[in-house]
Scaffold this motif. Structure first.
Motif, PDB file in Angstrom:
ATOM      1  N   ALA A  78     -64.677 -60.313 -51.932  1.00 15.72           N
ATOM      2  CA  ALA A  78     -63.047 -59.610 -51.578  1.00 15.72           C
ATOM      3  C   ALA A  78     -62.551 -58.674 -53.401  1.00 15.72           C
ATOM      4  CB  ALA A  78     -61.436 -59.850 -51.492  1.00 15.72           C
ATOM      5  N   ASN A  79     -62.792 -59.704 -54.459  1.00 17.45           N
ATOM      6  CA  ASN A  79     -62.062 -59.556 -56.005  1.00 17.45           C
ATOM      7  C   ASN A  79     -63.173 -58.804 -56.310  1.00 17.45           C
ATOM      8  OD1 ASN A  79     -59.467 -60.698 -55.120  1.00 17.45           O
ATOM      9  ND2 ASN A  79     -60.182 -62.390 -56.082  1.00 17.45           N
ATOM     10  N   ALA A  80     -64.416 -58.374 -56.091  1.00 17.10           N
ATOM     11  CA  ALA A  80     -65.643 -58.075 -56.500  1.00 17.10           C
ATOM     12  C   ALA A  80     -65.781 -56.270 -57.195  1.00 17.10           C
ATOM     13  CB  ALA A  80     -66.955 -57.913 -55.521  1.00 17.10           C
ATOM     14  N   ILE A  81     -65.591 -55.872 -58.508  1.00 10.43           N
ATOM     15  CA  ILE A  81     -65.613 -54.725 -58.862  1.00 10.43           C
ATOM     16  C   ILE A  81     -67.416 -54.430 -59.053  1.00 10.43           C
ATOM     17  CG2 ILE A  81     -64.963 -53.271 -60.612  1.00 10.43           C
ATOM     18  CD1 ILE A  81     -63.055 -55.447 -61.478  1.00 10.43           C
ATOM     19  N   PRO A  82     -67.227 -53.266 -58.150  1.00 11.19           N
ATOM     20  CA  PRO A  82     -68.764 -52.361 -58.649  1.00 11.19           C
ATOM     21  C   PRO A  82     -69.219 -52.537 -59.807  1.00 11.19           C
ATOM     22  CG  PRO A  82     -66.981 -51.497 -56.550  1.00 11.19           C
ATOM     23  CD  PRO A  82     -66.309 -52.131 -57.081  1.00 11.19           C
ATOM     24  N   SER A  83     -70.310 -52.525 -59.947  1.00 11.75           N
ATOM     25  CA  SER A  83     -71.000 -52.550 -60.863  1.00 11.75           C
ATOM     26  C   SER A  83     -71.782 -50.786 -60.737  1.00 11.75           C
ATOM     27  CB  SER A  83     -72.205 -53.182 -61.745  1.00 11.75           C
ATOM     28  OG  SER A  83     -72.350 -52.781 -62.885  1.00 11.75           O
ATOM     29  N   SER A  84     -71.252 -49.706 -61.757  1.00  7.54           N
ATOM     30  CA  SER A  84     -72.114 -48.940 -61.256  1.00  7.54           C
ATOM     31  C   SER A  84     -73.701 -49.020 -62.713  1.00  7.54           C
ATOM     32  CB  SER A  84     -71.694 -47.592 -62.612  1.00  7.54           C
ATOM     33  OG  SER A  84     -71.438 -47.933 -63.559  1.00  7.54           O
ATOM     34  N   ALA A  85     -73.710 -49.558 -63.321  1.00  9.08           N
ATOM     35  CA  ALA A  85     -74.869 -49.911 -63.903  1.00  9.08           C
ATOM     36  C   ALA A  85     -75.504 -50.623 -62.592  1.00  9.08           C
ATOM     37  CB  ALA A  85     -74.275 -51.178 -65.133  1.00  9.08           C
ATOM     38  N   SER A  86     -75.263 -51.945 -61.950  1.00  3.14           N
ATOM     39  CA  SER A  86     -76.205 -52.058 -60.989  1.00  3.14           C
ATOM     40  C   SER A  86     -76.529 -51.408 -59.576  1.00  3.14           C
ATOM     41  CB  SER A  86     -74.971 -53.906 -60.283  1.00  3.14           C
ATOM     42  OG  SER A  86     -75.379 -54.707 -62.398  1.00  3.14           O
ATOM     43  N   SER A  87     -75.668 -51.138 -59.350  1.00  2.64           N
ATOM     44  CA  SER A  87     -75.215 -49.815 -57.900  1.00  2.64           C
ATOM     45  C   SER A  87     -75.973 -48.856 -57.752  1.00  2.64           C
ATOM     46  CB  SER A  87     -74.451 -50.104 -57.364  1.00  2.64           C
ATOM     47  OG  SER A  87     -73.662 -50.907 -57.651  1.00  2.64           O
ATOM     48  N   ARG A  88     -76.803 -48.249 -57.297  1.00  2.00           N
ATOM     49  CA  ARG A  88     -77.840 -47.358 -56.609  1.00  2.00           C
ATOM     50  C   ARG A  88     -77.141 -46.331 -55.460  1.00  2.00           C
ATOM     51  NH1 ARG A  88     -84.072 -49.322 -56.659  1.00  2.00           N
ATOM     52  NH2 ARG A  88     -84.071 -50.400 -54.668  1.00  2.00           N
ATOM     53  N   LEU A  89     -78.340 -44.882 -55.795  1.00  3.60           N
ATOM     54  CA  LEU A  89     -78.442 -44.346 -54.418  1.00  3.60           C
ATOM     55  C   LEU A  89     -79.375 -44.279 -54.465  1.00  3.60           C
ATOM     56  CD1 LEU A  89     -76.173 -42.652 -52.554  1.00  3.60           C
ATOM     57  CD2 LEU A  89     -75.917 -41.016 -53.838  1.00  3.60           C
ATOM     58  N   ILE A  90     -79.829 -43.464 -53.294  1.00  2.00           N
ATOM     59  CA  ILE A  90     -81.105 -44.136 -52.842  1.00  2.00           C
ATOM     60  C   ILE A  90     -81.257 -42.677 -52.096  1.00  2.00           C
ATOM     61  CG2 ILE A  90     -83.860 -44.809 -52.134  1.00  2.00           C
ATOM     62  CD1 ILE A  90     -82.723 -47.346 -53.367  1.00  2.00           C
ATOM     63  N   VAL A  91     -81.987 -41.626 -52.129  1.00  2.00           N
ATOM     64  CA  VAL A  91     -82.241 -40.515 -51.281  1.00  2.00           C
ATOM     65  C   VAL A  91     -83.004 -40.368 -50.419  1.00  2.00           C
ATOM     66  CG1 VAL A  91     -82.749 -37.703 -50.835  1.00  2.00           C
ATOM     67  CG2 VAL A  91     -80.661 -39.188 -52.996  1.00  2.00           C
ATOM     68  N   GLY A  92     -84.217 -41.309 -49.441  1.00  2.00           N
ATOM     69  CA  GLY A  92     -84.889 -41.605 -48.572  1.00  2.00           C
ATOM     70  C   GLY A  92     -86.153 -40.305 -48.163  1.00  2.00           C
ATOM     71  N   THR A  93     -85.821 -38.692 -48.611  1.00  4.23           N
ATOM     72  CA  THR A  93     -87.154 -38.164 -48.649  1.00  4.23           C
ATOM     73  C   THR A  93     -85.981 -37.353 -49.432  1.00  4.23           C
ATOM     74  OG1 THR A  93     -87.263 -38.248 -46.522  1.00  4.23           O
ATOM     75  CG2 THR A  93     -87.511 -36.429 -46.987  1.00  4.23           C
ATOM     76  N   PRO A  94     -86.914 -37.503 -51.314  1.00  2.00           N
ATOM     77  CA  PRO A  94     -85.875 -36.428 -52.451  1.00  2.00           C
ATOM     78  C   PRO A  94     -86.254 -34.720 -51.698  1.00  2.00           C
ATOM     79  CG  PRO A  94     -86.863 -38.098 -52.999  1.00  2.00           C
ATOM     80  CD  PRO A  94     -87.319 -38.402 -51.493  1.00  2.00           C
ATOM     81  N   LEU A  95     -87.538 -33.978 -50.904  1.00  2.00           N
ATOM     82  CA  LEU A  95     -87.249 -32.579 -50.333  1.00  2.00           C
ATOM     83  C   LEU A  95     -87.901 -32.568 -48.910  1.00  2.00           C
ATOM     84  CD1 LEU A  95     -88.757 -30.125 -51.944  1.00  2.00           C
ATOM     85  CD2 LEU A  95     -90.770 -30.933 -51.574  1.00  2.00           C
ATOM     86  N   ALA A  96     -86.827 -31.972 -48.607  1.00  2.00           N
ATOM     87  CA  ALA A  96     -86.475 -32.125 -47.882  1.00  2.00           C
ATOM     88  C   ALA A  96     -86.788 -30.679 -46.806  1.00  2.00           C
ATOM     89  CB  ALA A  96     -85.201 -32.800 -46.566  1.00  2.00           C
ATOM     90  N   GLY A  97     -86.601 -30.704 -46.004  1.00  2.00           N
ATOM     91  CA  GLY A  97     -86.154 -29.206 -45.276  1.00  2.00           C
ATOM     92  C   GLY A  97     -85.262 -28.604 -44.790  1.00  2.00           C
ATOM     93  N   VAL A  98     -84.731 -28.099 -44.831  1.00  2.00           N
ATOM     94  CA  VAL A  98     -82.973 -27.624 -44.504  1.00  2.00           C
ATOM     95  C   VAL A  98     -83.457 -27.666 -42.885  1.00  2.00           C
ATOM     96  CG1 VAL A  98     -81.236 -25.297 -43.696  1.00  2.00           C
ATOM     97  CG2 VAL A  98     -82.470 -25.563 -45.537  1.00  2.00           C
ATOM     98  N   GLY A  99     -82.099 -28.506 -42.091  1.00  3.23           N
ATOM     99  CA  GLY A  99     -81.291 -28.550 -41.118  1.00  3.23           C
ATOM    100  C   GLY A  99     -82.566 -29.873 -41.153  1.00  3.23           C
ATOM    101  N   GLU A 100     -83.268 -29.850 -42.405  1.00  6.76           N
ATOM    102  CA  GLU A 100     -83.894 -32.162 -41.123  1.00  6.76           C
ATOM    103  C   GLU A 100     -82.642 -33.079 -41.861  1.00  6.76           C
ATOM    104  OE1 GLU A 100     -87.092 -34.384 -43.276  1.00  6.76           O
ATOM    105  OE2 GLU A 100     -87.422 -32.680 -43.271  1.00  6.76           O
ATOM    106  N   LEU A 101     -82.999 -33.890 -41.537  1.00 10.21           N
ATOM    107  CA  LEU A 101     -81.632 -35.633 -41.408  1.00 10.21           C
ATOM    108  C   LEU A 101     -82.120 -36.001 -42.186  1.00 10.21           C
ATOM    109  CD1 LEU A 101     -79.156 -35.853 -40.018  1.00 10.21           C
ATOM    110  CD2 LEU A 101     -80.119 -37.458 -38.385  1.00 10.21           C
ATOM    111  N   VAL A 102     -81.315 -36.363 -43.610  1.00 13.11           N
ATOM    112  CA  VAL A 102     -82.414 -37.067 -44.590  1.00 13.11           C
ATOM    113  C   VAL A 102     -81.518 -38.799 -44.502  1.00 13.11           C
ATOM    114  CG1 VAL A 102     -82.027 -37.231 -46.872  1.00 13.11           C
ATOM    115  CG2 VAL A 102     -83.041 -35.466 -45.356  1.00 13.11           C
ATOM    116  N   THR A 103     -81.632 -39.533 -44.941  1.00  9.50           N
ATOM    117  CA  THR A 103     -81.381 -40.656 -45.106  1.00  9.50           C
ATOM    118  C   THR A 103     -81.226 -40.971 -46.717  1.00  9.50           C
ATOM    119  OG1 THR A 103     -82.230 -41.936 -42.984  1.00  9.50           O
ATOM    120  CG2 THR A 103     -81.366 -43.750 -44.345  1.00  9.50           C
TER     121      THR A 103
END
Length: 275
Positions: A47-72
């Motif tokens: 509950a009190n944890a502070i997220p760390s930008s150094a340890s956290s990350r954002l991952i794109v499932g398909t870095p190169l995708a088509g227009v209209g394609e659903l990307v996770t």
């Protein structure tokens, strides 16, 4: 805000291990003996944890995708000790107003992961940011393009608006052929090169330069009088005599020498002298 599944997972993680005996085996004991005190401490830490930008990350499932394609898109939220932060609301936004991110808010699961999807209606690069409590915990990019003439992946030869030709490596990066001679050491013609928008090249970070294909040409650095044979991974081995060069490459060995500019010398590495 914890769900029943969150509570069950918390009790399992904080349970005391219990050894089996003659009548009860470890596989019959589940996660162990419930330790309520430890569970409360862990819940408070979460509950009190502070997220760390150094340890956290954002991952794109398909870095190169088509227009209209659903990307996770996955947001992995971690604390300072790299432990997963559970049950936190994550907001993922794109810098382009036309991109649709769904759901607008996602909650991290027992692994500290929140998952959303993004769909683009326009070609271009979407710069994505994930935030928890208005604090950034990760950035990433997704590139959206119109239909390509062929799928792009490892081994693809690409060329944008400039003359440079790139090959996509197995690590997902693009490697440039520094000159026509290097390209010819690998490919007989340019039939396999796909012309793509520059935005497609932007989907792949630059990994470096391609070296001469081993066994095809001898290499000479412009400021170095020595002639080198090329081995895998760009290793150069000095060929100290014409006799050895002729043995390796035939009587026309001197027609197979490629002059490499000094600026590209750092792409290669030094090896043992050819004996």
């Amino acid at each position: 805000s914890a769900t029943p599944r969150d509570i069950i997972d918390l009790l399992r993680r904080t349970a005391d291990p219990v050894n089996g005996n003659a009548t009860v085996t470890p596989d019959q004991l589940g996660a162990g003996r419930i330790n309520i005190a430890r569970a409360v401490v862990e819940a408070q830490r979460q509950a009190n944890a502070i997220p760390s930008s150094a340890s956290s990350r954002l991952i794109v499932g398909t870095p190169l995708a088509g227009v209209g394609e659903l990307v996770t898109v996955r947001a992995e939220v971690r604390g300072g000790g790299s432990f997963p932060i559970i049950g936190r609301e994550v907001v993922v936004r794109s810098n382009r107003a036309s991109d649709v991110v769904s759901p607008a808010t996602a909650v991290t699961d027992t692994q500290g992961v929140a998952t959303v999807s993004i769909r683009a209606s326009a070609e271009g690069i979407a710069e994505l940011t994930a935030t928890v409590d208005q604090q950034s915990v990760g950035t990433a990019r997704a590139v959206f393009v119109r239909a390509l003439t062929a799928p792009v992946g490892a081994g693809s030869l690409l060329r944008g608006s400039a003359a440079a030709v790139y090959i996509i490596g197995s690590d997902g990066k693009r490697y440039a052929f520094p000159d026509a001679q290097t390209y010819r050491s690998w490919y007989a013609d340019a039939n396999g090169v796909q012309r793509v928008p520059d935005v497609v090249l932007s989907a792949f970070s630059l990994g470096g330069l391609v070296t001469i294909r081993p066994g095809t040409f001898l290499v000479k650095i412009q400021t170095d009088p020595k002639t080198y044979a090329v081995e895998p991974n760009g290793t150069l081995r000095w060929v100290p005599s014409e006799e050895i060069a002729r043995t390796l490459y035939g009587d026309t060995w001197n027609r197979r020498i490629v002059d490499v500019p000094d600026a590209f010398f750092a792409t290669y590495r030094a090896g043992a002298v050819v004996s």
